[in-house]
Design a protein around this motif. Structure first.
Motif, mmCIF file in Angstrom:
data_model
loop_
_atom_site.group_PDB
_atom_site.id
_atom_site.type_symbol
_atom_site.label_atom_id
_atom_site.label_comp_id
_atom_site.label_asym_id
_atom_site.label_seq_id
_atom_site.Cartn_x
_atom_site.Cartn_y
_atom_site.Cartn_z
ATOM 1 N N GLN A 133 0.829 -1.209 0.000
ATOM 2 C CA GLN A 133 0.000 0.000 0.000
ATOM 3 C C GLN A 133 0.862 1.258 0.000
ATOM 4 O O GLN A 133 0.559 2.229 -0.694
ATOM 5 C CB GLN A 133 -0.929 0.014 1.209
ATOM 6 C CG GLN A 133 -2.098 -0.921 1.090
ATOM 7 C CD GLN A 133 -2.990 -0.813 2.323
ATOM 8 O OE1 GLN A 133 -2.505 -0.595 3.425
ATOM 9 N NE2 GLN A 133 -4.286 -0.972 2.119
ATOM 10 N N ILE A 134 1.910 1.230 0.797
ATOM 11 C CA ILE A 134 2.799 2.395 0.863
ATOM 12 C C ILE A 134 3.418 2.653 -0.504
ATOM 13 O O ILE A 134 3.406 3.780 -1.002
ATOM 14 C CB ILE A 134 3.892 2.182 1.942
ATOM 15 C CG1 ILE A 134 3.266 2.211 3.335
ATOM 16 C CG2 ILE A 134 4.996 3.232 1.801
ATOM 17 C CD1 ILE A 134 4.193 1.766 4.440
ATOM 18 N N HIS A 146 0.904 3.890 -3.145
ATOM 19 C CA HIS A 146 0.428 5.256 -2.929
ATOM 20 C C HIS A 146 1.528 6.311 -3.084
ATOM 21 O O HIS A 146 1.293 7.494 -2.854
ATOM 22 C CB HIS A 146 -0.229 5.383 -1.547
ATOM 23 C CG HIS A 146 -1.583 4.740 -1.497
ATOM 24 N ND1 HIS A 146 -1.758 3.408 -1.209
ATOM 25 C CD2 HIS A 146 -2.813 5.246 -1.740
ATOM 26 C CE1 HIS A 146 -3.047 3.116 -1.249
ATOM 27 N NE2 HIS A 146 -3.717 4.220 -1.572
ATOM 28 N N THR A 147 2.706 5.859 -3.435
ATOM 29 C CA THR A 147 3.807 6.798 -3.665
ATOM 30 C C THR A 147 3.611 7.450 -5.029
ATOM 31 O O THR A 147 3.437 6.760 -6.028
ATOM 32 C CB THR A 147 5.161 6.057 -3.626
ATOM 33 O OG1 THR A 147 5.315 5.453 -2.334
ATOM 34 C CG2 THR A 147 6.317 7.002 -3.888
ATOM 35 N N PRO A 148 3.642 8.775 -5.082
ATOM 36 C CA PRO A 148 3.459 9.464 -6.366
ATOM 37 C C PRO A 148 4.540 9.075 -7.382
ATOM 38 O O PRO A 148 5.680 8.772 -7.021
ATOM 39 C CB PRO A 148 3.584 10.952 -6.006
ATOM 40 C CG PRO A 148 3.373 11.022 -4.532
ATOM 41 C CD PRO A 148 3.805 9.708 -3.968
ATOM 42 N N TYR A 164 12.017 9.565 2.273
ATOM 43 C CA TYR A 164 10.881 8.676 2.015
ATOM 44 C C TYR A 164 10.368 8.072 3.324
ATOM 45 O O TYR A 164 9.167 8.077 3.592
ATOM 46 C CB TYR A 164 11.309 7.577 1.035
ATOM 47 C CG TYR A 164 10.168 6.730 0.526
ATOM 48 C CD1 TYR A 164 9.402 7.155 -0.547
ATOM 49 C CD2 TYR A 164 9.866 5.503 1.114
ATOM 50 C CE1 TYR A 164 8.356 6.382 -1.027
ATOM 51 C CE2 TYR A 164 8.820 4.733 0.651
ATOM 52 C CZ TYR A 164 8.077 5.170 -0.424
ATOM 53 O OH TYR A 164 7.037 4.405 -0.889
ATOM 54 N N VAL A 165 11.278 7.566 4.145
ATOM 55 C CA VAL A 165 10.891 6.950 5.419
ATOM 56 C C VAL A 165 10.249 7.987 6.344
ATOM 57 O O VAL A 165 9.255 7.688 7.025
ATOM 58 C CB VAL A 165 12.108 6.268 6.088
ATOM 59 C CG1 VAL A 165 11.823 5.898 7.520
ATOM 60 C CG2 VAL A 165 12.511 5.038 5.292
ATOM 61 N N ALA A 212 3.113 10.099 7.811
ATOM 62 C CA ALA A 212 1.767 9.818 7.301
ATOM 63 C C ALA A 212 1.075 8.787 8.187
ATOM 64 O O ALA A 212 -0.125 8.876 8.451
ATOM 65 C CB ALA A 212 1.836 9.332 5.863
ATOM 66 N N LEU A 213 1.856 7.816 8.663
ATOM 67 C CA LEU A 213 1.287 6.776 9.525
ATOM 68 C C LEU A 213 1.116 7.235 10.969
ATOM 69 O O LEU A 213 0.238 6.762 11.678
ATOM 70 C CB LEU A 213 2.173 5.520 9.488
ATOM 71 C CG LEU A 213 2.258 4.809 8.136
ATOM 72 C CD1 LEU A 213 3.269 3.665 8.208
ATOM 73 C CD2 LEU A 213 0.892 4.295 7.705
ATOM 74 N N ASN A 214 1.985 8.163 11.398
ATOM 75 C CA ASN A 214 1.950 8.630 12.780
ATOM 76 C C ASN A 214 2.190 10.151 12.808
ATOM 77 O O ASN A 214 3.305 10.600 13.079
ATOM 78 C CB ASN A 214 3.008 7.890 13.609
ATOM 79 C CG ASN A 214 2.937 8.209 15.072
ATOM 80 O OD1 ASN A 214 2.096 8.982 15.523
ATOM 81 N ND2 ASN A 214 3.852 7.630 15.827
#
Length: 176
Positions: free
Chosen positions: A4-5, A8-10, A116-117, A123-125
């Motif tokens: 998913q990550i 969803h990366t442009p 990126y990380v 985005a997750l937290n």
């Protein structure tokens, strides 16, 4: 979750990665580069870093100060590590000979992966944005990487300017 990550990366992120890998592979070989073109990668990395800090933490407060401290440290380190006698410039042709090294590829990919990380982590937290230790670590690392790129650029420009001024170099220095 990883799928998913990645999905969803442009697309521009993957294009940027391809560009950085291409430039990193080029940097692995000795080559002559027009003096104006040696600033391309340091400026791209600077833009990525500042955009990362701005979007994650904002450009007010302590974040840019920490970044600048890291940049000064990274720049000073690289300035000291590059032997100016090994810089070969030909001002008459407007070029500088750059020795091949895998270090630029490793540095570019490290900065790219870190950015990126950080983006995925935030985005997750989203609460990481307010964690002082996270912010300080990320800003310092961005700064060190950028300082290294800028320090190398400035050292090469200084060597080029010395060659323009006709400053002689030791006999062991490479010439074009």
């Amino acid at each position: 979750m990883l799928q998913q990550i990645i999905s969803h990366t442009p697309l521009y992120v993957w294009a940027l990665l391809a560009f950085l890998v291409y430039r990193g592979v080029l940097a692995s070989r000795e080559r002559e580069v027009a003096i104006g073109k040696i600033a391309i990668i340091p400026l791209v990395m600077l833009g990525l870093s500042l955009q990362g800090i701005s979007s994650a933490f904002g450009m007010e407060g302590v974040a840019p100060v920490i970044w600048l401290s890291g940049a000064l440290a990274g720049g000073a380190l690289i300035w000291r590590l590059i032997d100016p006698a090994r810089i070969a410039a030909d001002p008459a042709r407007g070029v500088i000979r750059l020795r091949g090294s895998w270090a630029p590829l490793v540095s570019m990919l490290s900065l790219f992966c870190m950015k990126y990380v950080v983006a995925v982590s935030m985005a997750l937290n989203p609460s990481l944005r307010h964690e002082a230790a996270f912010m300080a670590t990320i800003c310092a690392l961005y700064g060190v990487f950028n300082g290294a790129f800028i320090g190398g650029l400035l050292r090469n420009w200084a060597g080029y300017r010395q060659a323009q001024a006709g400053v002689t170099t030791p006999a062991h220095a490479p010439t074009l």
